[in-house]
Every structure is written in structure tokens, then in C-alpha cells.
Design an enzyme around this catalytic site. Sequence first.
Site, mmCIF file in Angstrom:
data_model
loop_
_atom_site.group_PDB
_atom_site.id
_atom_site.type_symbol
_atom_site.label_atom_id
_atom_site.label_comp_id
_atom_site.label_asym_id
_atom_site.label_seq_id
_atom_site.Cartn_x
_atom_site.Cartn_y
_atom_site.Cartn_z
ATOM 1 N N GLY A 43 0.768 -1.243 0.000
ATOM 2 C CA GLY A 43 0.000 0.000 0.000
ATOM 3 C C GLY A 43 0.799 1.293 0.000
ATOM 4 O O GLY A 43 0.335 2.305 -0.499
ATOM 5 N N GLU A 98 3.560 3.988 6.092
ATOM 6 C CA GLU A 98 2.371 3.153 5.892
ATOM 7 C C GLU A 98 1.315 3.922 5.096
ATOM 8 O O GLU A 98 1.300 5.149 5.097
ATOM 9 C CB GLU A 98 1.872 2.808 7.293
ATOM 10 C CG GLU A 98 1.017 1.675 7.616
ATOM 11 C CD GLU A 98 0.741 0.510 6.743
ATOM 12 O OE1 GLU A 98 0.810 0.582 5.509
ATOM 13 O OE2 GLU A 98 0.363 -0.516 7.320
ATOM 14 N N ASP A 102 -5.645 2.244 10.237
ATOM 15 C CA ASP A 102 -7.073 1.963 10.344
ATOM 16 C C ASP A 102 -7.357 1.423 11.746
ATOM 17 O O ASP A 102 -7.434 2.188 12.700
ATOM 18 C CB ASP A 102 -7.421 0.970 9.221
ATOM 19 C CG ASP A 102 -8.906 0.660 9.116
ATOM 20 O OD1 ASP A 102 -9.720 1.512 9.483
ATOM 21 O OD2 ASP A 102 -9.251 -0.440 8.654
ATOM 22 N N LYS A 130 -7.548 6.865 9.904
ATOM 23 C CA LYS A 130 -8.988 6.655 10.039
ATOM 24 C C LYS A 130 -9.259 6.380 11.519
ATOM 25 O O LYS A 130 -9.466 5.236 11.926
ATOM 26 C CB LYS A 130 -9.363 5.423 9.191
ATOM 27 C CG LYS A 130 -10.745 5.466 8.575
ATOM 28 C CD LYS A 130 -11.134 4.110 8.029
ATOM 29 C CE LYS A 130 -10.789 3.898 6.583
ATOM 30 N NZ LYS A 130 -11.205 2.541 6.115
ATOM 31 N N PHE A 151 -14.372 3.040 3.130
ATOM 32 C CA PHE A 151 -13.283 2.289 2.505
ATOM 33 C C PHE A 151 -12.748 3.098 1.327
ATOM 34 O O PHE A 151 -13.479 3.430 0.409
ATOM 35 C CB PHE A 151 -13.748 0.909 2.055
ATOM 36 C CG PHE A 151 -12.586 0.018 1.768
ATOM 37 C CD1 PHE A 151 -11.872 -0.566 2.800
ATOM 38 C CD2 PHE A 151 -12.159 -0.200 0.467
ATOM 39 C CE1 PHE A 151 -10.764 -1.362 2.550
ATOM 40 C CE2 PHE A 151 -11.046 -0.996 0.202
ATOM 41 C CZ PHE A 151 -10.352 -1.572 1.250
ATOM 42 N N ARG A 164 -4.985 0.548 -7.108
ATOM 43 C CA ARG A 164 -3.780 1.175 -6.543
ATOM 44 C C ARG A 164 -3.262 2.293 -7.441
ATOM 45 O O ARG A 164 -2.614 3.228 -6.972
ATOM 46 C CB ARG A 164 -2.658 0.144 -6.367
ATOM 47 C CG ARG A 164 -2.933 -0.933 -5.321
ATOM 48 C CD ARG A 164 -1.639 -1.693 -5.039
ATOM 49 N NE ARG A 164 -1.875 -2.977 -4.392
ATOM 50 C CZ ARG A 164 -2.018 -3.146 -3.073
ATOM 51 N NH1 ARG A 164 -1.965 -2.125 -2.265
ATOM 52 N NH2 ARG A 164 -2.218 -4.351 -2.574
HETATM 53 P P1 IMP Z 1 -4.985 -1.761 10.149
HETATM 54 O O1 IMP Z 1 -6.466 -2.041 10.302
HETATM 55 O O2 IMP Z 1 -4.621 -0.419 10.731
HETATM 56 O O3 IMP Z 1 -4.167 -2.880 10.668
HETATM 57 O O4 IMP Z 1 -4.761 -1.639 8.577
HETATM 58 C C1 IMP Z 1 -4.207 -2.684 7.853
HETATM 59 C C2 IMP Z 1 -4.164 -2.437 6.398
HETATM 60 O O5 IMP Z 1 -5.493 -2.519 5.903
HETATM 61 C C3 IMP Z 1 -3.650 -1.094 5.882
HETATM 62 O O6 IMP Z 1 -2.269 -1.029 5.807
HETATM 63 C C4 IMP Z 1 -4.271 -1.100 4.496
HETATM 64 O O7 IMP Z 1 -3.466 -1.832 3.596
HETATM 65 C C5 IMP Z 1 -5.586 -1.813 4.718
HETATM 66 N N1 IMP Z 1 -6.678 -0.829 4.819
HETATM 67 C C6 IMP Z 1 -7.295 -0.363 5.919
HETATM 68 N N2 IMP Z 1 -8.263 0.510 5.611
HETATM 69 C C7 IMP Z 1 -8.258 0.604 4.249
HETATM 70 C C8 IMP Z 1 -9.025 1.351 3.298
HETATM 71 O O8 IMP Z 1 -9.914 2.160 3.598
HETATM 72 N N3 IMP Z 1 -8.690 1.136 1.994
HETATM 73 C C9 IMP Z 1 -7.728 0.281 1.581
HETATM 74 N N4 IMP Z 1 -6.987 -0.414 2.435
HETATM 75 C C10 IMP Z 1 -7.244 -0.264 3.749
HETATM 76 MG MG MG Z 2 -4.368 -3.559 1.389
#
Ligand code: IMP
Ligand code: MG
Length: 179
Positions: A43, A98, A102, A130, A151, A164
Site C-alpha cells: 500500500g 504506511e 485503520d 482513520k 473504505f 492502486r
Molecule cells: P490496520 O487495520 O490499521 O491494521 O490496517 C491494515 C491495512 O489494511 C492497511 O495497511 C491497508 O493496507 C488496509 N486498509 C485499511 N483501511 C483501508 C481502506 O480504507 N482502503 C484500503 N486499504 C485499507
Molecule cells: Mg491492502
Amino acid sequence: MTEDILKILLTKEQLEARVKELGRELTERFAGGEPLFIGVLKGSFIFMADLIRNVKLKCAMDFMAVSSYGRETSTSGAVKINKDLNEDISGRHVIIVEDILDSGVTLNYLCGYLRNRKPASITLVALLDKPARRRAAIRADFIGFEVPDEFVVGYGLDYAERYRNLPFVGILKPEVYAN
Ligand code: IMP
Ligand code: MG
């Protein structure tokens, strides 16, 4: 591809301006040092590429690949390391780059994993934040933009490996991931 986008949240111009600013802030923060940038694949690859060209420091780069399982739009909580670092980070100032913070589960896990290798410091940079969905006690030191609980895709962020390459960050139409 753009017909799947409900709304553009961040334009190419907004992204460019903020990434430039972040580059300047990091240049100041690490002045005189030689930090190691760690991009979290996949990402962050576009953000990382733009960011480091705005960092006016001698610095090294490395990448890690991690995944939270599955194709779904929210993280399962389990993190898997698919590619580890090539660089030794002990005693070095590392900057984790990063795409989005999220739930925070991924970065929380990654920070703990890297802290064991005794870097001099760990700094977190996330293009997007987020905060509404945070589950782990973690915050980024540098954030590009705060986004609502939707999302988002583009500028490196995917849904099922697609979108992407969009030059902006947009909200995906819910019907795209409903089927
Ligand atoms: P985490 O929930 O903070 O562990 O996020 C893990 C990964 O989920 C991020 O590095 C993104 O690759 C993916 N991700 C989380 N939210 C989104 C979104 O809104 N769009 C696309 N990828 C997301
Ligand atoms: Mg992803």
C-alpha cells in the site's frame, strides 16, 4: 475503473502538496541524521516514492511486506510477515511509512516486532488516518490526512489488489465490494 468511485476525497494536487510538506517536516526532524525509511508493502509504495523525493537527507530505504488475512475490507487482526527487512536496524533511526492507519493492528504489531531489534528510534508516518476504527493503542507521528470511516482506494491503496494506480484517493462505491 473510475466508474467504481463514489467520490474523490483527496485530489492529485492535494496529495502532492501534503506529501511535499511531510517531506519538509521529516527533513527538519532528522536534520544531520541518516534515517532508514521502511515502506510497508504494498500500500505505501506510491506514497513512499513521492515522499522520499521530498526528503533532502542522506538516507537508506528498505521494505517489508505484511498482510492481514483475506480479501475483506476490514482487518482480521492476524498479521503475517511476507517479506522481512534486509537491513540491520539496531542503533538506527527508522521511519515506518504506511498507507493508512485503520484499526492500528498492523502497525502495532510491526512496531513491537521491530522494537525487538533495538533501533535507536521508531517514527511512524501514515498517509491516511482513520481514527474512528482504531482498536490498538497506537498513533502516528506524522499524518498526511484524516479520513472518514469509509473504505478508500487509490494512490497505492487497493481493494482486492485493484485501484492502486488511481492518482487520487477516493471512496469506493459500496456495491463494488458487496458482490
Ligand atoms: P490496520 O487495520 O490499521 O491494521 O490496517 C491494515 C491495512 O489494511 C492497511 O495497511 C491497508 O493496507 C488496509 N486498509 C485499511 N483501511 C483501508 C481502506 O480504507 N482502503 C484500503 N486499504 C485499507
Ligand atoms: Mg491492502
